[in-house]
Structure formats: C-alpha cells, structure tokens
Design an enzyme around this catalytic site. Sequence first.
Site, PDB file in Angstrom:
ATOM      1  CB  SER A 143      -0.859   0.016   1.273  1.00 13.05           C
ATOM      2  OG  SER A 143      -1.475   1.268   1.458  1.00 13.05           O
ATOM      3  CE1 TYR A 156      -4.609  -1.663   4.912  1.00 12.91           C
ATOM      4  CE2 TYR A 156      -3.435   0.378   4.449  1.00 12.91           C
ATOM      5  CZ  TYR A 156      -4.103  -0.746   4.002  1.00 12.91           C
ATOM      6  OH  TYR A 156      -4.264  -0.959   2.651  1.00 12.91           O
TER       7      TYR A 156
HETATM    8  N1  LIG Z   1      -8.592   0.382  -1.739  1.00 10.88           N
HETATM    9  C1  LIG Z   1      -7.478   1.023  -1.477  1.00 10.88           C
HETATM   10  O1  LIG Z   1      -7.421   2.246  -1.449  1.00 10.88           O
HETATM   11  C2  LIG Z   1      -6.212   0.237  -1.229  1.00 10.88           C
HETATM   12  C3  LIG Z   1      -5.000   0.925  -1.246  1.00 10.88           C
HETATM   13  C4  LIG Z   1      -3.821   0.224  -1.010  1.00 10.88           C
HETATM   14  C5  LIG Z   1      -3.864  -1.127  -0.775  1.00 10.88           C
HETATM   15  N2  LIG Z   1      -5.059  -1.775  -0.753  1.00 10.88           N
HETATM   16  C6  LIG Z   1      -5.040  -3.206  -0.492  1.00 10.88           C
HETATM   17  O2  LIG Z   1      -5.599  -3.880  -1.602  1.00 10.88           O
HETATM   18  C7  LIG Z   1      -6.106  -5.147  -1.176  1.00 10.88           C
HETATM   19  C8  LIG Z   1      -7.480  -5.352  -1.751  1.00 10.88           C
HETATM   20  O3  LIG Z   1      -8.340  -4.424  -1.147  1.00 10.88           O
HETATM   21  P1  LIG Z   1      -9.564  -3.733  -1.903  1.00 10.88           P
HETATM   22  O4  LIG Z   1      -9.343  -2.288  -1.780  1.00 10.88           O
HETATM   23  O5  LIG Z   1      -9.798  -4.335  -3.224  1.00 10.88           O
HETATM   24  O6  LIG Z   1     -10.759  -4.062  -0.876  1.00 10.88           O
HETATM   25  P2  LIG Z   1     -11.763  -5.283  -0.763  1.00 10.88           P
HETATM   26  O7  LIG Z   1     -12.294  -5.221   0.624  1.00 10.88           O
HETATM   27  O8  LIG Z   1     -12.714  -5.276  -1.895  1.00 10.88           O
HETATM   28  O9  LIG Z   1     -10.837  -6.580  -0.958  1.00 10.88           O
HETATM   29  C9  LIG Z   1     -10.261  -7.301   0.074  1.00 10.88           C
HETATM   30  C10 LIG Z   1     -10.664  -8.758  -0.077  1.00 10.88           C
HETATM   31  O10 LIG Z   1      -9.906  -9.535   0.848  1.00 10.88           O
HETATM   32  C11 LIG Z   1     -10.759 -10.517   1.382  1.00 10.88           C
HETATM   33  N3  LIG Z   1     -10.281 -10.978   2.686  1.00 10.88           N
HETATM   34  C12 LIG Z   1     -10.232 -10.299   3.860  1.00 10.88           C
HETATM   35  N4  LIG Z   1      -9.763 -11.091   4.832  1.00 10.88           N
HETATM   36  C13 LIG Z   1      -9.490 -12.291   4.266  1.00 10.88           C
HETATM   37  C14 LIG Z   1      -8.988 -13.527   4.768  1.00 10.88           C
HETATM   38  N5  LIG Z   1      -8.658 -13.690   6.047  1.00 10.88           N
HETATM   39  N6  LIG Z   1      -8.845 -14.547   3.895  1.00 10.88           N
HETATM   40  C15 LIG Z   1      -9.192 -14.408   2.592  1.00 10.88           C
HETATM   41  N7  LIG Z   1      -9.667 -13.276   2.070  1.00 10.88           N
HETATM   42  C16 LIG Z   1      -9.826 -12.235   2.902  1.00 10.88           C
HETATM   43  C17 LIG Z   1     -12.120  -9.814   1.523  1.00 10.88           C
HETATM   44  O11 LIG Z   1     -13.182 -10.750   1.623  1.00 10.88           O
HETATM   45  C18 LIG Z   1     -12.148  -8.982   0.253  1.00 10.88           C
HETATM   46  O12 LIG Z   1     -12.806  -9.627  -0.821  1.00 10.88           O
HETATM   47  C19 LIG Z   1      -6.008  -5.144   0.358  1.00 10.88           C
HETATM   48  O13 LIG Z   1      -4.852  -5.862   0.774  1.00 10.88           O
HETATM   49  C20 LIG Z   1      -5.854  -3.675   0.689  1.00 10.88           C
HETATM   50  O14 LIG Z   1      -5.185  -3.453   1.916  1.00 10.88           O
HETATM   51  C21 LIG Z   1      -6.231  -1.128  -0.985  1.00 10.88           C
END
Ligand SMILES: NC(=O)c1ccc[n+]([C@@H]2O[C@H](COP(=O)([O-])OP(=O)(O)OC[C@H]3O[C@@H](n4cnc5c(N)ncnc54)[C@H](O)[C@@H]3O)[C@@H](O)[C@H]2O)c1
Length: 249
Positions: A143, A156
């Site tokens: 991230s 986080y």
């Molecule tokens: N959205 C943002 O701004 C952003 C920025 C930087 C990094 N991220 C990272 O990107 C990744 C994806 O996030 P997103 O933004 O698409 O949100 P999101 O919530 O749509 O995706 C996260 C997914 O991870 C799954 N998950 C959570 N805990 C789990 C577990 N124990 N086992 C299996 N699956 C699990 C959830 O069910 C979900 O589908 C994450 O790691 C998040 O930290 C997101």
Amino acid sequence: MLIEGLNGLVTGAAGGIGRAAAVAFAREGGNVVIADLPAQRERLEGTAEIITDTGGKVRIEYIDVTSLDDQRRTVAAVVEEFGRLDFAFNNAGVEQQTPFLDITEEAFDWVMGINTKGVFLGMKAQLEVMIAQGSGAIVNMASAAGIRGLPGYAGYAASKHAVVGLTRSAAVEYGDSGVRINAVAPAAIDSPLLAELSAESRDELVARQAIKRLGDPAEAAEAAVWLASSRASFVTGTTLAVDAGSSAF
Ligand SMILES: NC(=O)c1ccc[n+]([C@@H]2O[C@H](COP(=O)([O-])OP(=O)(O)OC[C@H]3O[C@@H](n4cnc5c(N)ncnc54)[C@H](O)[C@@H]3O)[C@@H](O)[C@H]2O)c1
C-alpha cells in the site's frame, strides 16, 4: 497478451482490486484460481462469471489467508486444475483506521494476522512449488501506507510496511531460483474497502496524492499483471507505487 498460457491465483478476488486483477489476468490469457473467504461466495461467483463470459478459464477456491493449510490447498488447486503455478497475487487484506493509542493488542494482531501473516503464508505455500519448478512470479499487495507513514492508520501501515520487508528479503534470498517477488503499493482506490471510510477520510487520502481523485481498481490491477508477466523479467524485490504521486511529495 501479457500472461498467455500462464496459470496462477488471486486472493481476495471477490471484489475490488482482486476482482479487477483476476479479470485482467484472464483477459491477458491467464488461467486463474480465484480465492476468498467462504462468506464471499456470491461475489466470488460474480468474479468467475465475468471471466467465463469472456472465454477465460477460472476455478473458485475458498480460503482464509491466515491458514497455511488453506494456502497450500489453493496452490494445489492451481496445479491440479492447470498443471503448474506461474503467478500468485497475494491481494487479500483488511483496512484499519484507528488512532494509535486506541489500537488494542487484539486489533493489532488482527490486522497483522491478515495483511502480513496472510502474505507470509501465501508466499511460503507458493515458493514451495515455484522453487521446485524453477520459475514463477509472486506479487504481494502492499500500500502507499507501506512506503510512508499514515496518521490514524498505524496498525495498517505497519502491516503493509512488513509486506515490503517480506517481499524484498525473499526476493533477494531466492533471486537466482527463477522466481521473482514484487509488491504493488496503491494509494486510494475506489473499492469496497475504501467505502468503509467516511467521505471526509477518503478526501484526506486523496489530498495526499498529486492526482486528486480515487483510483479505479483496474488501475492497481494492471501493475500486478505487469509484474507477474515476463515483461518484468528483470524486476524483483521492488515495490511498485501506483499511488497517484503520493510518494513523490
Ligand atoms: N482500496 C485502497 O485504497 C487500497 C489501497 C492500497 C492497498 N489496498 C489493499 O488492496 C487489497 C485489496 O483491497 P480492496 O481495496 O480491493 O478491498 P476489498 O475489501 O474489496 O478486498 C479485500 C478482499 O480480501 C478478502 N479478505 C479479507 N480477509 C481475508 C482472509 N482472512 N482470507 C481471505 N480473504 C480475505 C475480503 O473478503 C475482500 O474480498 C487489500 O490488501 C488492501 O489493503 C487497498
């Protein structure tokens, strides 16, 4: 096509960046096992439908990324279904917006358990197979908060900085094995995870970026696909910022 004939997996593929990545891997010719928690069954099936509708090959697996058994079963599913494991995108994760002094021990363990240990266990299961094959590419989800501090999100940010450490160390340790290990570091992406934050919090994140808008999940996914592809054959141990310029400040 970037991923023609390659086989791999995406965790957290029920929506957001994981779904966009699974769809992009398939569009680029890859065969994909998509994995998420059992509670996400309907949304995961939605991702599979998008892929099959466009002629892609996909298999669903249920995973809790904090379980090494689940991680090994998901890797085995790729090998069983498609023959070998060429790429893995360790994307599943959770957000935690909590002032530092309010983060309980339990809350810290929770975010580290999913975001850091989940990636560690995934890498372990994937490297066992990739090193034996002598090839493969792992992409881990870090991230923008894994590169710089983010006030109000210390747990986080710690969990994502640790992903960068795992990525760099393993990439160096296995640099000559034929396996490349990289990370992506997106800034604010318009996903279900970000929807958990208030509009004010989202605006604060965007204010830290040079490009003053939320990113689309596909914009983060494209970086993961490129890192997994042979076009990135000389790239390992890097964390690719897809952060609208926030680390350029
Ligand atoms: N959205 C943002 O701004 C952003 C920025 C930087 C990094 N991220 C990272 O990107 C990744 C994806 O996030 P997103 O933004 O698409 O949100 P999101 O919530 O749509 O995706 C996260 C997914 O991870 C799954 N998950 C959570 N805990 C789990 C577990 N124990 N086992 C299996 N699956 C699990 C959830 O069910 C979900 O589908 C994450 O790691 C998040 O930290 C997101």
